[in-house]
Design a protein around this motif. Structure first.
Motif, PDB file in Angstrom:
ATOM      1  N   THR A 141     -89.150 -34.805  33.878  1.00  0.00           N
ATOM      2  CA  THR A 141     -88.406 -34.302  35.031  1.00  0.00           C
ATOM      3  C   THR A 141     -87.375 -33.258  34.621  1.00  0.00           C
ATOM      4  O   THR A 141     -87.105 -32.311  35.354  1.00  0.00           O
ATOM      5  CB  THR A 141     -87.704 -35.459  35.767  1.00  0.00           C
ATOM      6  OG1 THR A 141     -88.665 -36.459  36.105  1.00  0.00           O
ATOM      7  CG2 THR A 141     -87.025 -34.978  37.035  1.00  0.00           C
ATOM      8  N   ASN A 142     -86.815 -33.429  33.428  1.00  0.00           N
ATOM      9  CA  ASN A 142     -85.812 -32.487  32.937  1.00  0.00           C
ATOM     10  C   ASN A 142     -86.394 -31.410  32.033  1.00  0.00           C
ATOM     11  O   ASN A 142     -85.656 -30.640  31.418  1.00  0.00           O
ATOM     12  CB  ASN A 142     -84.708 -33.243  32.207  1.00  0.00           C
ATOM     13  CG  ASN A 142     -83.904 -34.120  33.136  1.00  0.00           C
ATOM     14  OD1 ASN A 142     -83.043 -33.651  33.884  1.00  0.00           O
ATOM     15  ND2 ASN A 142     -84.183 -35.424  33.123  1.00  0.00           N
ATOM     16  N   ASN A 143     -87.748 -31.396  31.924  1.00  0.00           N
ATOM     17  CA  ASN A 143     -88.455 -30.350  31.166  1.00  0.00           C
ATOM     18  C   ASN A 143     -88.013 -30.285  29.707  1.00  0.00           C
ATOM     19  O   ASN A 143     -87.783 -29.205  29.155  1.00  0.00           O
ATOM     20  CB  ASN A 143     -88.280 -28.984  31.832  1.00  0.00           C
ATOM     21  CG  ASN A 143     -88.645 -28.973  33.305  1.00  0.00           C
ATOM     22  OD1 ASN A 143     -87.888 -28.506  34.139  1.00  0.00           O
ATOM     23  ND2 ASN A 143     -89.796 -29.524  33.634  1.00  0.00           N
ATOM     24  N   ILE A 144     -87.917 -31.462  29.069  1.00  0.00           N
ATOM     25  CA  ILE A 144     -87.471 -31.533  27.675  1.00  0.00           C
ATOM     26  C   ILE A 144     -88.639 -31.475  26.704  1.00  0.00           C
ATOM     27  O   ILE A 144     -88.707 -30.612  25.835  1.00  0.00           O
ATOM     28  CB  ILE A 144     -86.667 -32.829  27.423  1.00  0.00           C
ATOM     29  CG1 ILE A 144     -85.538 -32.986  28.457  1.00  0.00           C
ATOM     30  CG2 ILE A 144     -86.109 -32.842  25.998  1.00  0.00           C
ATOM     31  CD1 ILE A 144     -84.477 -31.943  28.392  1.00  0.00           C
ATOM     32  N   GLY A 145     -89.585 -32.410  26.835  1.00  0.00           N
ATOM     33  CA  GLY A 145     -90.722 -32.491  25.918  1.00  0.00           C
ATOM     34  C   GLY A 145     -90.885 -33.879  25.365  1.00  0.00           C
ATOM     35  O   GLY A 145     -91.574 -34.723  25.946  1.00  0.00           O
ATOM     36  N   ASP A 157     -93.676 -34.511  38.164  1.00  0.00           N
ATOM     37  CA  ASP A 157     -92.261 -34.537  37.765  1.00  0.00           C
ATOM     38  C   ASP A 157     -91.857 -33.223  37.094  1.00  0.00           C
ATOM     39  O   ASP A 157     -90.758 -32.718  37.327  1.00  0.00           O
ATOM     40  CB  ASP A 157     -92.004 -35.701  36.806  1.00  0.00           C
ATOM     41  CG  ASP A 157     -91.956 -37.039  37.510  1.00  0.00           C
ATOM     42  OD1 ASP A 157     -91.755 -37.049  38.736  1.00  0.00           O
ATOM     43  OD2 ASP A 157     -92.129 -38.069  36.844  1.00  0.00           O
ATOM     44  N   MET A 158     -92.738 -32.690  36.261  1.00  0.00           N
ATOM     45  CA  MET A 158     -92.427 -31.436  35.576  1.00  0.00           C
ATOM     46  C   MET A 158     -92.256 -30.289  36.574  1.00  0.00           C
ATOM     47  O   MET A 158     -91.343 -29.471  36.445  1.00  0.00           O
ATOM     48  CB  MET A 158     -93.520 -31.107  34.545  1.00  0.00           C
ATOM     49  CG  MET A 158     -93.503 -32.006  33.328  1.00  0.00           C
ATOM     50  SD  MET A 158     -94.648 -31.504  32.024  1.00  0.00           S
ATOM     51  CE  MET A 158     -96.173 -32.275  32.567  1.00  0.00           C
ATOM     52  N   LEU A 159     -93.125 -30.240  37.567  1.00  0.00           N
ATOM     53  CA  LEU A 159     -93.007 -29.197  38.592  1.00  0.00           C
ATOM     54  C   LEU A 159     -91.754 -29.398  39.439  1.00  0.00           C
ATOM     55  O   LEU A 159     -91.048 -28.432  39.761  1.00  0.00           O
ATOM     56  CB  LEU A 159     -94.247 -29.195  39.482  1.00  0.00           C
ATOM     57  CG  LEU A 159     -95.522 -28.605  38.862  1.00  0.00           C
ATOM     58  CD1 LEU A 159     -96.731 -28.898  39.727  1.00  0.00           C
ATOM     59  CD2 LEU A 159     -95.375 -27.090  38.664  1.00  0.00           C
ATOM     60  N   LEU A 160     -91.480 -30.650  39.814  1.00  0.00           N
ATOM     61  CA  LEU A 160     -90.272 -30.944  40.586  1.00  0.00           C
ATOM     62  C   LEU A 160     -89.023 -30.550  39.809  1.00  0.00           C
ATOM     63  O   LEU A 160     -88.084 -29.969  40.358  1.00  0.00           O
ATOM     64  CB  LEU A 160     -90.218 -32.431  40.935  1.00  0.00           C
ATOM     65  CG  LEU A 160     -91.129 -32.903  42.062  1.00  0.00           C
ATOM     66  CD1 LEU A 160     -91.277 -34.410  42.031  1.00  0.00           C
ATOM     67  CD2 LEU A 160     -90.595 -32.440  43.408  1.00  0.00           C
ATOM     68  N   GLY A 161     -89.002 -30.847  38.508  1.00  0.00           N
ATOM     69  CA  GLY A 161     -87.840 -30.510  37.690  1.00  0.00           C
ATOM     70  C   GLY A 161     -87.672 -29.022  37.510  1.00  0.00           C
ATOM     71  O   GLY A 161     -86.552 -28.502  37.588  1.00  0.00           O
ATOM     72  N   ARG A 162     -88.764 -28.303  37.270  1.00  0.00           N
ATOM     73  CA  ARG A 162     -88.666 -26.861  37.042  1.00  0.00           C
ATOM     74  C   ARG A 162     -88.234 -26.116  38.295  1.00  0.00           C
ATOM     75  O   ARG A 162     -87.423 -25.194  38.245  1.00  0.00           O
ATOM     76  CB  ARG A 162     -90.018 -26.315  36.550  1.00  0.00           C
ATOM     77  CG  ARG A 162     -90.089 -24.793  36.381  1.00  0.00           C
ATOM     78  CD  ARG A 162     -89.013 -24.296  35.431  1.00  0.00           C
ATOM     79  NE  ARG A 162     -89.045 -22.843  35.277  1.00  0.00           N
ATOM     80  CZ  ARG A 162     -88.478 -21.984  36.099  1.00  0.00           C
ATOM     81  NH1 ARG A 162     -87.839 -22.431  37.188  1.00  0.00           N
ATOM     82  NH2 ARG A 162     -88.532 -20.687  35.875  1.00  0.00           N
ATOM     83  N   LEU A 163     -88.761 -26.521  39.455  1.00  0.00           N
ATOM     84  CA  LEU A 163     -88.406 -25.860  40.714  1.00  0.00           C
ATOM     85  C   LEU A 163     -87.219 -26.531  41.394  1.00  0.00           C
ATOM     86  O   LEU A 163     -86.824 -26.129  42.489  1.00  0.00           O
ATOM     87  CB  LEU A 163     -89.606 -25.864  41.662  1.00  0.00           C
ATOM     88  CG  LEU A 163     -90.766 -24.967  41.236  1.00  0.00           C
ATOM     89  CD1 LEU A 163     -91.948 -25.144  42.178  1.00  0.00           C
ATOM     90  CD2 LEU A 163     -90.351 -23.509  41.168  1.00  0.00           C
ATOM     91  N   GLU A 164     -86.667 -27.552  40.745  1.00  0.00           N
ATOM     92  CA  GLU A 164     -85.487 -28.264  41.232  1.00  0.00           C
ATOM     93  C   GLU A 164     -85.681 -28.855  42.631  1.00  0.00           C
ATOM     94  O   GLU A 164     -84.857 -28.692  43.534  1.00  0.00           O
ATOM     95  CB  GLU A 164     -84.254 -27.362  41.167  1.00  0.00           C
ATOM     96  CG  GLU A 164     -84.015 -26.852  39.742  1.00  0.00           C
ATOM     97  CD  GLU A 164     -82.576 -26.525  39.432  1.00  0.00           C
ATOM     98  OE1 GLU A 164     -81.904 -26.003  40.321  1.00  0.00           O
ATOM     99  OE2 GLU A 164     -82.151 -26.780  38.298  1.00  0.00           O
ATOM    100  N   ILE A 165     -86.806 -29.496  42.817  1.00  0.00           N
ATOM    101  CA  ILE A 165     -87.129 -30.438  43.898  1.00  0.00           C
ATOM    102  C   ILE A 165     -87.282 -29.783  45.278  1.00  0.00           C
ATOM    103  O   ILE A 165     -88.295 -29.988  45.955  1.00  0.00           O
ATOM    104  CB  ILE A 165     -86.082 -31.574  43.985  1.00  0.00           C
ATOM    105  CG1 ILE A 165     -85.993 -32.302  42.638  1.00  0.00           C
ATOM    106  CG2 ILE A 165     -86.435 -32.547  45.100  1.00  0.00           C
ATOM    107  CD1 ILE A 165     -84.909 -33.382  42.577  1.00  0.00           C
TER     108      ILE A 165
END
Length: 481
Positions: free
Chosen positions: A427-431, A457-465
């Motif tokens: 969600t926070n695009n860490i890895g 979750d990755m898409l939600l985190g990158r585009l900030e929901i």
């Protein structure tokens, strides 16, 4: 909803993005990987042909507002991630499409989580494509489109929908020029990073791939052992510094170019960002001292991991799964905080944390002194109630996404630490996370269902929901023009 303008702008952005497949095709040609070159050309050509009807379509109404910008951003990222998985899948490098989609989403969202177990077995063209997705996704596909496509008064709405952070403004009066300046700064910093890596003894191909990963604050490497393969204090130092720099708001770099140094010096978010880095490094150094028995090694590993986690890059030179629990929990806290707003990094963002802290402090003062006037300021500017409401709303949605994802992943048979860290890191695009998804592990053991949840979750985190939620809201699509 102006569906016509959404269809037209989305098609134009996809047509431009199809040209990006030429870059890995040329890399495959250089290394005589002709089969892979044809795959990249075929995927890019197919994407271009599919977008042509929308490019030539002329909508009756030319206006665009925030909701249209959010829908375009959400659809663009979903479609481009799905298409970006095809080179992995069609080439046989990742024979299962869900795995290929997970790798593609992880690349474009600059997360860096991977399902690959033997990275070095991949051909050069595919390795380059993985890292290139980080670079493209770091600043944003739509920002690139805005910078190149003919000028439009709708540019700012697209940038606001795609760029990470609490608020996005113009660097210069025209949104198109703002996007162009952002990409020029981004490109220049990427080039400097590649040169520094190459002069440190890293091969050119490796330098380019790692440079793009650092710039996008992704975490894809090209060696099974990651950056520890090179075992170079110089390279660790270069990567540490550049990772931190790409976690800084790019607006501040523009201010430095036009010699507005006062704006940089008084920036609260920047000071808090580097203060968090310094304090976290010292605390982890003290905590891991019994493991390494050397202040130099403790500093080298601690500062690298902090500099990797807070801007959401995700590289690793040490297995922090073996570190004490305190250090692991501190790294997870850094994952949640994230980088500065307006950077290529992920996370909740330092600026939002600062605003929440000031808002909470103001509320406490109001309780103690009911008749006092307590205004929340950011860099000596009074924040409007709408800005505070937006930050608190984002916090609620952010926590809701985390909790819902925890519950969904709990349906799979995995331990508590793995499930929680997998959701947080994606969600926070860490890895990397901890336990079974730690820095020396991967996500290949997860079920297709869990991979789909984490991809979302990755898409939600990158585009900030918000863009994804707007896309899914039925009320947005009711009125047609």
């Amino acid at each position: 909803m102006n569906k016509g303008i959404v269809f037209h702008y989305l098609s134009k952005a996809l047509l431009l993005s199809s040209a990006l497949f030429l870059v890995p095709a040329l890399v495959s040609l250089y290394y005589r990987e002709y089969f892979f070159m044809l795959i990249f050309l075929g995927v890019g050509g197919g994407m271009a042909l599919a977008s042509l009807p929308g490019v030539f379509y002329r909508p009756r109404h030319k206006y665009m507002f925030a909701r249209e910008g959010m829908v375009i951003a959400a659809l663009m990222w979903i479609i481009f991630s799905a298409v970006g998985a095809l080179p992995f899948y069609c080439s046989g490098s990742i024979p299962h499409y869900i795995d290929a989609l997970f790798e593609s989403v992880s690349g474009f969202t600059t997360t860096g989580s991977s399902i690959l177990t033997d990275i070095e077995a991949l051909p050069r063209g595919i390795l380059f494509w993985r890292s290139f997705t980080h670079w493209v996704g770091g600043m944003g596909v739509l920002v690139l489109a805005i910078a190149i496509l003919p000028s439009s008064g709708n540019a700012l709405y697209l940038m606001q929908a795609e760029c990470p952070g609490p608020q996005v403004g113009k660097l210069v009066p025209k949104g198109k020029n703002s996007a162009l300046y952002l990409y020029l700064i981004y490109g220049a910093l990427t080039f400097i990073t590649i040169v520094l890596l190459f002069t440190g003894g890293m091969p050119l191909f490796d330098s380019v791939c790692h440079g793009m990963g650092i710039a996008g604050t992704g975490g894809f490497g090209i060696k099974n052992d990651g950056l520890s393969y090179y075992n170079s204090p110089y390279l660790d130092g270069v990567v540490t510094v550049t990772m931190l720099l790409f976690g800084v708001n790019f607006t501040l770099y523009y201010y430095m170019l036009i010699r507005r140094f006062r704006e940089v010096r008084k920036n609260t978010e920047l000071r808090v960002y580097f203060s968090i880095v310094a304090i976290s490094t010292v605390l982890i150094m003290l905590n891991i001292r019994p493991i390494y028995h050397s202040v130099g090694k403790c500093f080298r590993y601690a500062v690298f991991q902090v500099a990797s986690i807070i801007p959401s890059t995700g590289f690793a030179t040490a297995d922090y799964n073996q570190w004490p629990l305190f250090s692991q929990m501190l790294l997870i806290l850094l994952m949640l905080i994230g980088a500065c707003g307006g950077s290529t990094g992920g996370g909740f963002k330092v600026q939002r944390c600062v605003i929440l802290w000031k808002s909470g402090s103001a509320a406490m003062r109001k309780m103690v002194h009911p008749n006092s006037v307590n205004q929340v300021k950011s860099d000596n500017k009074i924040l409007r109630p709408e800005a505070l409401h937006h930050v608190w709303s984002y916090l609620i949605l952010y926590l809701g996404v985390l909790l819902a994802s925890f519950l969904l992943l709990s349906l799979d048979d995995m331990d508590f630490g793995t499930a929680i860290s997998a959701v947080i890191t994606c969600t926070n695009n860490i890895g990397p996370g901890i336990n079974s998804v730690g820095p020396m592990e991967n996500f290949s053991f997860l079920s297709d269902f869990s991979k789909a949840v984490l991809s979302a979750d990755m898409l939600l985190g990158r585009l900030e929901i918000f863009p994804i939620l707007v896309l899914l809201a039925p009320s947005v699509w009711r009125k047609s023009f």
